[in-house]
Scaffold this active site. Structure first.
Site, PDB file in Angstrom:
ATOM      1  N   SER A 192       0.830  -1.202   0.000  1.00  0.00           N
ATOM      2  CA  SER A 192       0.000   0.000   0.000  1.00  0.00           C
ATOM      3  C   SER A 192       0.870   1.260   0.000  1.00  0.00           C
ATOM      4  CB  SER A 192      -0.955  -0.063   1.194  1.00  0.00           C
ATOM      5  OG  SER A 192      -1.965   0.913   1.100  1.00  0.00           O
ATOM      6  N   ASP A 246      -9.716  -4.983  -4.620  1.00  0.00           N
ATOM      7  CA  ASP A 246      -9.156  -3.959  -3.730  1.00  0.00           C
ATOM      8  C   ASP A 246     -10.053  -2.726  -3.749  1.00  0.00           C
ATOM      9  OD1 ASP A 246      -7.565  -2.091  -2.360  1.00  0.00           O
ATOM     10  OD2 ASP A 246      -5.721  -2.923  -3.163  1.00  0.00           O
ATOM     11  N   HIS A 274      -7.647  -5.514  -0.324  1.00  0.00           N
ATOM     12  CA  HIS A 274      -6.451  -4.731   0.002  1.00  0.00           C
ATOM     13  C   HIS A 274      -5.641  -5.500   1.035  1.00  0.00           C
ATOM     14  CE1 HIS A 274      -4.154  -1.069  -0.319  1.00  0.00           C
ATOM     15  NE2 HIS A 274      -4.166  -0.884   0.990  1.00  0.00           N
TER      16      HIS A 274
END
Length: 244
Positions: free
Chosen positions: A121, A181, A224
C-alpha cells in the site's frame, strides 16, 4: 552544508546464512515494521536465507483523510475517495530517509544490485518512488497493492517524470494487485503500471523465466491485502533478482 537526513527507525531480521543481499520491506498506513515481520519470515524461509530484511517504522503524523488524527504514515493523504493530489513534500522527505537506509546498507558492503525495496500500500508506493528516483541502481522493486506516486492536482505526474533516474527503466519491478481492492482500486493499480510502461519507459517483462522489466500479477477476488499466492509469486521473483 545542509542537514543530514536520518533514516527511519527499523527492525532488522538478520540473514540466516551468509548475508549477501538485503530487502527493505515497507509497511502501509497505520502499521509498523512489526506488521511486516511475518511476511519477511515467510520469504526468508523460502530459500532466501542469504537475505537480510530491514523493516522501517513510519513516523506518526496527522492524516487529513483520517479526520486529522495522527497515525503512522509515510506521507499525508488528503482524501481516500475521491483521491486528491499527493503530498509531494511528505513523499520526498520519506524518500530521502529511506534512501539513507539504502546508503547505509551499501556502506556496510552490500552492492546496490543486491538490494531490493518493496512494500504494501503506502509502502509499495514509496518503494516505487524510491526505486525510480534514487541515484542507487537497485536490484529490484516490489509493489504490493500500491500506486504511482507524486500525482498533481490535475491527475498528472510531471514531478515524477522530472525526477526519474536514468537507470530507472532497467530496474526489475514486481507488482501484485487484488481485483477486489477497495482501498487502492485495481483500476488504479493497472493504470499506474500501464503509465510506467507508456510514459516512464519501463519495459514489460519479456517472459516468466527472467526478472526483467515490469511483472504485473492480478489476484482475482483479493482485497487490500497480501495473499498466499502473491507471497509465493514474490518469492519466486526475489530468487531471480537476488540469487544466493
Amino acid at each position: 552544508m545542509g542537514p543530514t537526513t536520518e533514516p527511519p527507525a527499523f527492525i532488522k531480521v538478520p540473514a540466516t546464512t551468509n548475508h549477501s543481499a538485503t530487502f527493505i520491506l515497507i509497511h502501509g498506513l497505520g502499521d509498523s515494521g512489526s506488521g511486516m515481520q511475518s511476511l519477511a519470515s515467510a520469504l526468508q524461509s523460502d530459500s532466501l536465507g542469504h537475505c537480510q530484511f530491514i523493516l522501517p517504522h513510519a513516523p506518526t503524523r496527522a492524516v487529513t483523510a483520517n479526520g486529522g488524527r495522527p497515525m503512522p504514515s509515510w506521507f499525508n493523504i488528503l482524501s481516500f475517495n475521491p483521491p486528491r493530489e499527493d503530498d509531494e513534500v511528505g513523499m520526498l522527505a520519506t524518500f530521502a530517509s529511506i534512501d539513507q537506509l539504502i546508503a547505509n546498507e551499501i556502506e556496510s558492503g552490500i552492492h546496490p544490485s543486491r538490494i531490493v525495496i518493496g512494500g504494501f500500500s503506502q509502502g509499495g508506493t514509496m518503494s516505487l518512488l524510491t526505486g525510480l528516483i534514487s541515484s542507487h541502481h537497485l536490484g529490484g522493486v516490489a509493489v504490493l497493492s500500491g500506486r504511482l506516486p507524486l500525482k498533481d492536482k490535475d491527475g498528472k505526474y510531471p514531478k515524477l517524470k522530472e525526477l526519474v533516474s536514468p537507470h530507472a527503466t532497467s530496474v526489475p519491478i514486481f507488482w501484485g494487485h487484488g481485483s477486489a481492492d477497495t482501498m487502492i482500486s485495481y483500476s488504479m493499480g493497472r493504470f499506474s503500471a500501464d503509465l510506467l510502461t507508456s510514459e516512464i519507459g519501463v519495459p514489460t517483462a519479456p517472459n516468466t523465466e527472467e526478472a526483467k522489466g515490469l511483472t504485473f500479477k492480478t489476484y482475482n477476488g483479493m482485497g487490500h491485502s497480501v495473499g498466499p499466492q502473491e507471497i509465493k509469486d514474490l518469492g519466486v521473483w526475489l530468487k531471480k533478482v537476488l540469487p544466493a
